[in-house]
Design a protein around this motif. Structure first.
Motif, PDB file in Angstrom:
ATOM      1  N   TYR A 207       0.802  -1.211   0.000  1.00  0.00           N
ATOM      2  CA  TYR A 207       0.000   0.000   0.000  1.00  0.00           C
ATOM      3  C   TYR A 207       0.839   1.266   0.000  1.00  0.00           C
ATOM      4  O   TYR A 207       0.298   2.377  -0.062  1.00  0.00           O
ATOM      5  CB  TYR A 207      -0.960  -0.011   1.196  1.00  0.00           C
ATOM      6  N   ASP A 208       2.160   1.130   0.054  1.00  0.00           N
ATOM      7  CA  ASP A 208       3.036   2.292  -0.087  1.00  0.00           C
ATOM      8  C   ASP A 208       2.991   2.843  -1.512  1.00  0.00           C
ATOM      9  O   ASP A 208       3.406   3.967  -1.753  1.00  0.00           O
ATOM     10  CB  ASP A 208       4.488   1.915   0.253  1.00  0.00           C
ATOM     11  N   GLY A 209       2.491   2.056  -2.451  1.00  0.00           N
ATOM     12  CA  GLY A 209       2.379   2.534  -3.830  1.00  0.00           C
ATOM     13  C   GLY A 209       2.806   1.497  -4.845  1.00  0.00           C
ATOM     14  O   GLY A 209       3.446   0.504  -4.508  1.00  0.00           O
ATOM     15  N   MET A 210       2.440   1.750  -6.114  1.00  0.00           N
ATOM     16  CA  MET A 210       2.841   0.845  -7.181  1.00  0.00           C
ATOM     17  C   MET A 210       4.352   0.896  -7.346  1.00  0.00           C
ATOM     18  O   MET A 210       5.008   1.854  -6.937  1.00  0.00           O
ATOM     19  CB  MET A 210       2.141   1.184  -8.492  1.00  0.00           C
ATOM     20  N   LEU A 211       4.894  -0.127  -7.953  1.00  0.00           N
ATOM     21  CA  LEU A 211       6.323  -0.103  -8.251  1.00  0.00           C
ATOM     22  C   LEU A 211       6.603  -0.982  -9.460  1.00  0.00           C
ATOM     23  O   LEU A 211       5.838  -1.881  -9.792  1.00  0.00           O
ATOM     24  CB  LEU A 211       7.159  -0.546  -7.047  1.00  0.00           C
ATOM     25  N   GLU A 212       7.702  -0.676 -10.095  1.00  0.00           N
ATOM     26  CA  GLU A 212       8.149  -1.448 -11.243  1.00  0.00           C
ATOM     27  C   GLU A 212       9.654  -1.620 -11.147  1.00  0.00           C
ATOM     28  O   GLU A 212      10.384  -0.662 -10.877  1.00  0.00           O
ATOM     29  CB  GLU A 212       7.778  -0.737 -12.546  1.00  0.00           C
ATOM     30  N   LEU A 213      10.102  -2.835 -11.338  1.00  0.00           N
ATOM     31  CA  LEU A 213      11.524  -3.151 -11.320  1.00  0.00           C
ATOM     32  C   LEU A 213      11.932  -3.638 -12.706  1.00  0.00           C
ATOM     33  O   LEU A 213      11.254  -4.493 -13.288  1.00  0.00           O
ATOM     34  CB  LEU A 213      11.835  -4.220 -10.280  1.00  0.00           C
ATOM     35  N   LEU A 214      13.017  -3.104 -13.227  1.00  0.00           N
ATOM     36  CA  LEU A 214      13.490  -3.458 -14.559  1.00  0.00           C
ATOM     37  C   LEU A 214      14.941  -3.900 -14.485  1.00  0.00           C
ATOM     38  O   LEU A 214      15.751  -3.281 -13.786  1.00  0.00           O
ATOM     39  CB  LEU A 214      13.394  -2.255 -15.501  1.00  0.00           C
ATOM     40  N   THR A 215      15.258  -4.966 -15.193  1.00  0.00           N
ATOM     41  CA  THR A 215      16.650  -5.373 -15.341  1.00  0.00           C
ATOM     42  C   THR A 215      17.100  -4.930 -16.719  1.00  0.00           C
ATOM     43  O   THR A 215      16.614  -5.410 -17.741  1.00  0.00           O
ATOM     44  CB  THR A 215      16.806  -6.900 -15.199  1.00  0.00           C
ATOM     45  N   VAL A 216      18.019  -3.961 -16.744  1.00  0.00           N
ATOM     46  CA  VAL A 216      18.514  -3.372 -17.984  1.00  0.00           C
ATOM     47  C   VAL A 216      20.038  -3.406 -17.961  1.00  0.00           C
ATOM     48  O   VAL A 216      20.654  -2.932 -17.001  1.00  0.00           O
ATOM     49  CB  VAL A 216      18.038  -1.913 -18.147  1.00  0.00           C
ATOM     50  N   ASP A 217      20.624  -3.964 -18.998  1.00  0.00           N
ATOM     51  CA  ASP A 217      22.089  -4.071 -19.059  1.00  0.00           C
ATOM     52  C   ASP A 217      22.650  -4.767 -17.821  1.00  0.00           C
ATOM     53  O   ASP A 217      23.648  -4.342 -17.236  1.00  0.00           O
ATOM     54  CB  ASP A 217      22.730  -2.683 -19.216  1.00  0.00           C
ATOM     55  N   ALA A 218      21.974  -5.828 -17.417  1.00  0.00           N
ATOM     56  CA  ALA A 218      22.418  -6.672 -16.300  1.00  0.00           C
ATOM     57  C   ALA A 218      22.425  -5.946 -14.959  1.00  0.00           C
ATOM     58  O   ALA A 218      23.070  -6.400 -14.009  1.00  0.00           O
ATOM     59  CB  ALA A 218      23.798  -7.261 -16.589  1.00  0.00           C
ATOM     60  N   ARG A 219      21.694  -4.853 -14.846  1.00  0.00           N
ATOM     61  CA  ARG A 219      21.566  -4.196 -13.546  1.00  0.00           C
ATOM     62  C   ARG A 219      20.108  -3.806 -13.351  1.00  0.00           C
ATOM     63  O   ARG A 219      19.373  -3.571 -14.313  1.00  0.00           O
ATOM     64  CB  ARG A 219      22.469  -2.968 -13.434  1.00  0.00           C
ATOM     65  N   ASP A 220      19.690  -3.753 -12.095  1.00  0.00           N
ATOM     66  CA  ASP A 220      18.302  -3.450 -11.782  1.00  0.00           C
ATOM     67  C   ASP A 220      18.101  -1.958 -11.540  1.00  0.00           C
ATOM     68  O   ASP A 220      18.932  -1.299 -10.886  1.00  0.00           O
ATOM     69  CB  ASP A 220      17.860  -4.226 -10.545  1.00  0.00           C
ATOM     70  N   ILE A 221      16.997  -1.441 -12.051  1.00  0.00           N
ATOM     71  CA  ILE A 221      16.560  -0.087 -11.757  1.00  0.00           C
ATOM     72  C   ILE A 221      15.096  -0.177 -11.347  1.00  0.00           C
ATOM     73  O   ILE A 221      14.430  -1.190 -11.573  1.00  0.00           O
ATOM     74  CB  ILE A 221      16.728   0.866 -12.959  1.00  0.00           C
ATOM     75  N   ALA A 222      14.609   0.871 -10.723  1.00  0.00           N
ATOM     76  CA  ALA A 222      13.233   0.855 -10.236  1.00  0.00           C
ATOM     77  C   ALA A 222      12.491   2.092 -10.719  1.00  0.00           C
ATOM     78  O   ALA A 222      13.100   3.116 -11.049  1.00  0.00           O
ATOM     79  CB  ALA A 222      13.213   0.794  -8.708  1.00  0.00           C
ATOM     80  N   TYR A 223      11.179   1.965 -10.750  1.00  0.00           N
ATOM     81  CA  TYR A 223      10.324   3.096 -11.077  1.00  0.00           C
ATOM     82  C   TYR A 223       9.297   3.220  -9.965  1.00  0.00           C
ATOM     83  O   TYR A 223       8.607   2.251  -9.633  1.00  0.00           O
ATOM     84  CB  TYR A 223       9.614   2.897 -12.413  1.00  0.00           C
ATOM     85  N   ALA A 224       9.238   4.403  -9.389  1.00  0.00           N
ATOM     86  CA  ALA A 224       8.270   4.652  -8.321  1.00  0.00           C
ATOM     87  C   ALA A 224       7.294   5.714  -8.779  1.00  0.00           C
ATOM     88  O   ALA A 224       7.704   6.764  -9.298  1.00  0.00           O
ATOM     89  CB  ALA A 224       8.993   5.119  -7.055  1.00  0.00           C
ATOM     90  N   ASP A 225       6.015   5.465  -8.624  1.00  0.00           N
ATOM     91  CA  ASP A 225       5.001   6.418  -9.048  1.00  0.00           C
ATOM     92  C   ASP A 225       4.929   7.572  -8.057  1.00  0.00           C
ATOM     93  O   ASP A 225       5.323   7.452  -6.904  1.00  0.00           O
ATOM     94  CB  ASP A 225       3.646   5.718  -9.135  1.00  0.00           C
ATOM     95  N   ALA A 226       4.410   8.690  -8.535  1.00  0.00           N
ATOM     96  CA  ALA A 226       4.241   9.874  -7.697  1.00  0.00           C
ATOM     97  C   ALA A 226       3.090  10.685  -8.261  1.00  0.00           C
ATOM     98  O   ALA A 226       2.755  10.573  -9.445  1.00  0.00           O
ATOM     99  CB  ALA A 226       5.521  10.710  -7.669  1.00  0.00           C
ATOM    100  N   PRO A 227       2.448  11.553  -7.429  1.00  0.00           N
ATOM    101  CA  PRO A 227       1.277  12.308  -7.888  1.00  0.00           C
ATOM    102  C   PRO A 227       1.522  13.138  -9.138  1.00  0.00           C
ATOM    103  O   PRO A 227       0.650  13.277  -9.977  1.00  0.00           O
ATOM    104  CB  PRO A 227       0.965  13.210  -6.681  1.00  0.00           C
ATOM    105  N   HIS A 228       2.719  13.689  -9.290  1.00  0.00           N
ATOM    106  CA  HIS A 228       2.999  14.546 -10.439  1.00  0.00           C
ATOM    107  C   HIS A 228       4.013  13.923 -11.380  1.00  0.00           C
ATOM    108  O   HIS A 228       4.791  14.606 -12.038  1.00  0.00           O
ATOM    109  CB  HIS A 228       3.503  15.911  -9.947  1.00  0.00           C
ATOM    110  N   GLY A 229       3.997  12.608 -11.436  1.00  0.00           N
ATOM    111  CA  GLY A 229       4.908  11.907 -12.338  1.00  0.00           C
ATOM    112  C   GLY A 229       5.930  11.110 -11.562  1.00  0.00           C
ATOM    113  O   GLY A 229       6.487  11.588 -10.584  1.00  0.00           O
ATOM    114  N   GLY A 230       6.148   9.879 -12.004  1.00  0.00           N
ATOM    115  CA  GLY A 230       7.084   9.020 -11.291  1.00  0.00           C
ATOM    116  C   GLY A 230       8.519   9.313 -11.676  1.00  0.00           C
ATOM    117  O   GLY A 230       8.809  10.193 -12.485  1.00  0.00           O
ATOM    118  N   GLY A 231       9.418   8.571 -11.054  1.00  0.00           N
ATOM    119  CA  GLY A 231      10.824   8.760 -11.337  1.00  0.00           C
ATOM    120  C   GLY A 231      11.564   7.437 -11.342  1.00  0.00           C
ATOM    121  O   GLY A 231      11.181   6.491 -10.642  1.00  0.00           O
TER     122      GLY A 231
END
Length: 271
Positions: A207-231
């Protein structure tokens, strides 16, 4: 314009690091392949760092400083760059990273994730917002999906949906029924799994919020949503926090088979 020409070391600390790394490497007569071996990565990683496509990692900076006797030069630069919030390294948008990812992990609280939406469902979602051109917005979403699923070697996709996603009507019943059927079709693909976190799970870290995890070029990055656009999040320690949260959500989600049954049961609500 080449990647080198697009860098602006006068305005971006990360661009400055990329330019200085290339200059230092060339001055020493070191090839990109040799530098890659030095930091324990493949040649493409060095190329992406020097072109500004990915940021230099702190552990790589420490190795370079030590082996080239640079007295912590790149280590300091990377630390300064990380601290300058007004000069954050830009990965490009989320869709660009999804199109390159070899693994995608998604958690969603209230809506079907964009990558899994049908055209009608997407249109219904966009219609309640401030989107001026619905057709363009829907097409952009479909293009984003195609870049992920229509590749010769699509990524491994793992999705966890909160029970609310299934019970929250978006548009008429026909749209919901089609959307849930689409989820079932996707879950039949060998590289896609969809699970549901049922209502009985109660309150949880998801319930802290949606999230997305991506493995790109053999390393993980994340995407966190926010009211005025995620990062996009790149720091390994921060990304690890997202991975722990995703794992905890996964621990209490229903297995794949029972999740399919939950989705099928939800479809019956939309006759």
């Amino acid at each position: 314009m080449t990647s080198e020409e697009s860098l602006d070391p006068d305005r971006s600390m990360w661009d400055y690091i990329a330019v200085e790394l290339r200059k230092e490497r060339r001055a020493r007569g070191v090839s990109g392949a040799a530098l890659a071996r030095l930091i324990g990565r493949d040649r493409s990683i060095v190329s992406r760092i020097e072109s500004g496509r990915i940021p230099m990692q702190l552990d790589h900076a420490e190795i370079i400083d030590r082996e080239w006797s640079l007295e912590r030069r790149f280590t300091r630069l990377v630390k300064f760059a990380k601290e300058r919030k007004d000069d954050e390294w830009r990965l490009g948008d989320l869709a660009e990273q999804e199109a390159r990812a070899t693994r995608v992990r998604l958690w969603e609280i209230g809506l079907v994730p964009g990558l899994l939406q049908t055209p009608d469902y997407a249109r219904a979602v966009f219609s309640v917002g401030l989107v001026r051109n619905l057709d363009e917005a829907v097409q952009t979403r479909l293009d984003r999906q195609a870049a992920v699923f229509n590749r010769e070697q699509p990524p491994e996709v793992s999705v966890i949906l909160n029970w609310v996603v299934l019970e929250q009507p978006v548009g008429p019943s026909a749209i919901m029924r089609e959307q849930l059927g689409h989820l079932l079709e996707l879950s039949n693909l060998p590289h896609v799994n969809v699970r549901v976190l049922e209502k009985s799970a109660g309150v949880h870290v998801g319930y802290d919020g949606m999230l997305e995890l991506l493995t790109v070029d053999a390393r993980d990055i994340a995407y966190a949503d926010a009211p005025h656009g995620g990062g996009l999040v790149t720091d390994p320690k921060d990304v690890q926090d997202f991975e722990v949260r995703y794992d905890r959500i996964g621990h209490i989600a229903a297995p794949i088979g029972p999740s399919r049954a939950v989705i099928q049961q939800a479809m019956e609500m939309y006759q």
